[in-house]
Design a protein around this motif. Structure first.
Motif: not given
Length: 194
Positions: A7-32
């Motif tokens: 669960l720790f690693y799952f939450e780490l992966g989850w936050s890698h896309i949904v956290s406020l610090d994940a703007l670059d990841h979110q922008l890429f998915i949005l453009a994709l």
């Protein structure tokens, strides 16, 4: 590995896309996914999964210390992948099969680059863990679930705008891609490694 470790690693992966610090990841998915509609959700899932596979390969190679990259260059290349994707949206017709197939390969390749951005952090955590494979699986599963939720939200918003407010899809693509391009270019210029 215990379920709480997974669960720790799952939450780490989850936050890698949904956290406020994940703007670059979110922008890429949005453009994709900007060139797709909710009717193409199966294609979008395959596309997002291709990105996760690329991301996972780099994370695994880095975690097992097979490859290492200069983080300054990786942090610069990540926004470059975002603005390349955004610019490509302006010149592609999402209905052409050739264009859609190319998207999968770009998602996979750019996933490799994005995976490098998080590789150092994950390598440090997983290096202490004797169940590296399960940690990587948990992280990548969390990342994939987070991306699917984020994509579903994007599709909901675009669906409302396209079907209820009668915004043309081409206008939506131009608006989203231009905004993403501007933000990614600014990020890239701030991260120039030389």
């Amino acid at each position: 590995m215990s379920f709480s470790d997974f669960l720790f690693y799952f939450e780490l992966g989850w936050s890698h896309i949904v956290s406020l610090d994940a703007l670059d990841h979110q922008l890429f998915i949005l453009a994709l996914v900007a060139v797709y509609t909710s009717k193409q959700f199966k294609q979008i899932l395959i596309l997002v999964t291709a990105f996760t596979v690329g991301h996972s390969v780099t994370l695994a190679l880095s975690t097992f210390d097979i490859i290492r990259f200069d983080s300054k260059w990786v942090e610069f290349l990540i926004p470059c992948t975002i603005f390349i994707t955004a610019v490509a949206n302006l010149f592609k017709n999402g209905k052409k099969k050739k264009s859609i197939s190319l998207n999968y390969y770009l998602a996979l390749f750019f996933g490799l680059i994005h995976g490098m951005g998080f590789a150092n952090t994950v390598r440090m955590m997983l290096a202490k863990d004797q169940y590296i494979g399960w940690g990587l699986f948990g992280f990548n599963l969390g990342l994939e679930v987070g991306q699917i939720v984020f994509v579903a939200l994007i599709m909901l918003i675009s669906g409302i705008l396209l079907y209820f407010f009668k915004i043309r899809q081409r206008d939506w693509i131009i608006f989203i891609s231009s905004a993403v391009f501007a933000l990614a270019l600014q990020m890239a210029l701030q991260r120039v490694p030389f």
